[in-house]
Design a protein around this motif. Structure first.
Motif, short mmCIF file in Angstrom:
data_model
loop_
_atom_site.label_atom_id
_atom_site.label_comp_id
_atom_site.label_asym_id
_atom_site.label_seq_id
_atom_site.Cartn_x
_atom_site.Cartn_y
_atom_site.Cartn_z
N LYS A 29 -8.72 3.49 12.43
CA LYS A 29 -8.31 3.97 13.81
C LYS A 29 -9.27 4.73 14.15
CE LYS A 29 -5.01 8.26 13.09
NZ LYS A 29 -4.03 9.20 12.07
N ALA A 72 -3.06 3.49 10.45
CA ALA A 72 -4.25 3.29 10.91
C ALA A 72 -3.96 1.49 10.43
CB ALA A 72 -5.20 3.62 9.93
N ASN A 103 -6.73 7.74 7.87
CA ASN A 103 -6.06 6.57 6.80
C ASN A 103 -4.82 5.78 6.98
OD1 ASN A 103 -8.50 5.74 5.16
ND2 ASN A 103 -8.20 7.30 4.81
N ARG A 104 -4.24 6.82 7.42
CA ARG A 104 -2.39 6.90 8.11
C ARG A 104 -2.11 6.62 9.31
NH1 ARG A 104 0.55 8.75 2.77
NH2 ARG A 104 -0.42 9.69 1.96
N ASP A 128 0.88 -1.07 0.01
CA ASP A 128 0.19 0.28 -0.18
C ASP A 128 0.99 1.14 -0.11
OD1 ASP A 128 -1.62 2.30 0.39
OD2 ASP A 128 -2.55 1.26 2.44
N ASN A 131 -0.66 4.87 1.54
CA ASN A 131 -1.28 5.08 2.81
C ASN A 131 -0.30 4.55 4.13
OD1 ASN A 131 -3.25 6.94 2.52
ND2 ASN A 131 -4.77 5.58 1.81
N GLY A 150 -5.05 -1.31 8.80
CA GLY A 150 -5.40 -2.17 7.12
C GLY A 150 -6.30 -3.56 7.27
N ASN A 188 -10.69 -1.85 4.17
CA ASN A 188 -10.61 -0.50 4.49
C ASN A 188 -9.67 -0.79 5.40
OD1 ASN A 188 -11.80 1.68 5.31
ND2 ASN A 188 -14.28 1.26 5.46
N TYR A 189 -9.93 0.92 6.23
CA TYR A 189 -8.93 1.03 7.33
C TYR A 189 -9.69 1.28 8.40
CZ TYR A 189 -5.64 2.58 3.27
OH TYR A 189 -4.98 2.67 2.53
#
Length: 500
Positions: A382, A360, A357-358, A317, A320, A362, A379-380
């Protein structure tokens, strides 16, 4: 018990004072992310934050947008039973393992053993001084295993730091006999290439196999040469642990040239760590599967032959994920949760500037059969509570909460605290409980918070870097069935089949 999201989150815009683009650029172009705060054998040095960030933190506390300094807050369905402060081992608290009525807590200065027969009042049974970050810990039968990932003068518990450029330096795995929990005995040591940042057990009746994850080689390190694109496999005979030895170094990322395979990192993929080994591996022995979080890559591999693991699928990825840090299977082995440790665990990434999304989790579904299985991103996730820019916060170590038909997990987020979340619907994960403390400091970025948060025999145990050992009780109709599941032993990276 319906408090799912802290209502204060709606008002929190922490981190916006910093220019979002500039902050992201600083985090993502500073070179490969360190996998931990990595303070060596001493505490991390606090870093000054800007005057505006310090003012913003104090203002947010005054307005009730974040907890006050050291203040404890939690959802209605979590109770904080107790905290046991650090004692004779002042270093960074790290990972946890469990056996019967005992918890084993790693620390950069050694490890601590707790009697948790009464979770409301854990009792210290032993504290073993044996410095060497990060002292990742696991147990199997009467053996305890400890990772050393800092270059030492020798393999003893009296060693001192010594540069990795010296051939005589030592890093690797240590083995202790814990037949007498009050008096662990050091019985063996095995040196491994680039040390042992983390390790994962694949236990059998007569032997324990250890997958040793390490990384960041250098041409100047005699015992840690590039490309270092695999893992060390150690075989430990249970009846003769002194004969423990490396039996294989499987290459997981084959490739041409001095850099091997795997993610090349910058400049090809800016902000992404170059893959030079793995950070953490989780195995699911009942399914002969393993998942590897390997810096710039996530992998799925077969462990039917534990000495010769075989990669099934490899994903990246490059948008992200900065540093693939850890992995968790769901019980059906049709999903894997990977974590991204953006900023190496020492940065403030739980804010509006970084976004959801960072730094986080996955969530990946596993589709197909046998060696043709693939990892498919869904999806993410967090935590939904923004933290101050003086709080290191990012996705870190967690475990399943065993409820049939559900995918539930508890997870540490450093100073973001402890989060319980539901990923039964891979595309729509949601938090269902949380526990956190306010910032350690309001004018400096000080490393602290929960390193590991795991569910074991009805309770959540958290090893807080600065504050010590916490015990939490979770009471919720969605998670209560897990209280009926009791294990004799738990090393989270060796996932059990809870319902076998």
């Amino acid at each position: 018990m319906t408090l799912l999201i802290d209502p204060r989150t709606r008002r929190r815009r922490l981190g916006v004072a910093a220019a979002a683009a500039g902050l992201l650029a600083a985090l993502l172009t500073a070179g490969p992310a360190a996998a931990t705060p990595d303070p060596g054998d001493g505490p991390a040095v606090p870093e000054k934050v800007s005057r505006s960030d310090a003012i913003e933190t104090r203002t947010a506390i005054a307005n009730g947008e974040i907890p006050g300094q050291d203040e404890i807050v939690h959802s209605d369905n979590i109770e904080h039973l107790t905290n046991i402060p650090k004692d004779a081992l002042p270093g960074t608290n790290s990972d946890l393992a469990f056996q019967g009525e005992y918890a084993f807590a790693g620390n950069y200065d050694g490890f601590r053993i707790f009697d948790i027969s009464n979770p409301k009042a854990p009792r210290t049974v032993a504290q073993v001084l044996c410095p060497g970050s990060q002292n990742d810990v696991s147990v199997s039968g009467n053996l305890l295993f400890l990772s050393t990932d800092s270059s030492r003068s020798d393999n003893s518990c009296n060693s001192t730091t010594q540069p990795a450029t010296e051939k005589s330096s030592w890093e690797g795995m240590k083995v202790f006999d814990i037949t007498d929990k009050a008096n662990p005995k050091y019985v063996a040591a095995v040196e491994t290439a680039c040390g042992s940042h983390t390790h994962t057990l694949v236990p059998e009746r007569k032997n324990v196999y250890i997958y040793v994850a390490s990384y960041s080689p250098s041409a100047t390190f005699p015992d840690c040469q590039p490309p270092h694109d695999g893992i060390s496999v150690i075989k430990v005979p249970r009846n003769a642990p002194e004969k423990a030895a490396v039996v294989n170094f499987p290459v997981l990322f084959p490739g041409e040239g001095p850099d091997g395979g795997g993610n090349p990192g910058a400049p090809t993929n800016p902000g992404v760590s170059k893959t030079t080994g793995c950070h953490d591996i989780t195995v699911l022995p009942s399914k002969d599967l393993a998942a590897g979080a390997c810096m710039g890559d996530g992998i799925l591999f077969s462990i039917k032959d534990p000495e010769h693991p075989k990669v099934i699928d490899q994903v990246e990825d490059n948008v992200n994920f900065a540093f693939w840090h850890s992995a968790t299977f769901n019980q059906k082995a049709n999903k894997v949760v990977f974590t991204d440790e953006l900023g190496g665990g020492g940065a403030a990434t739980c804010n509006a500037a970084i976004g959801p999304n960072r730094g986080a989790d996955g969530i990946y579904d596993i589709v197909g059969k046998g060696d043709k299985r693939k990892l498919v991103f869904k999806n993410y996730f967090k935590i939904p509570r923004h933290q101050a820019d003086t709080e290191n916060c990012v996705a870190h170590n967690g475990s399943l909460i065993p409820v049939k038909g559900k995918d539930l997990m508890v997870q540490a987020w450093y100073q973001g605290g402890v989060s319980v979340w539901d990923f039964t619907d891979s595309s729509n994960p949601k938090e269902i409980a949380y526990f956190e403390r306010g910032p350690l400091t309001t004018d400096k970025l000080t490393v602290g918070g929960s390193w590991s948060a795991y569910y074991y025999n009805g309770y959540i145990y958290s090893n807080d870097i600065a504050k010590g050992f916490d015990v939490l009780k979770l009471s919720d109709r969605r998670t209560d069935p897990a209280k009926r599941v009791h294990l004799r032993e738990l090393n989270v990276q060796t996932q059990p089949d809870y319902f076998d």
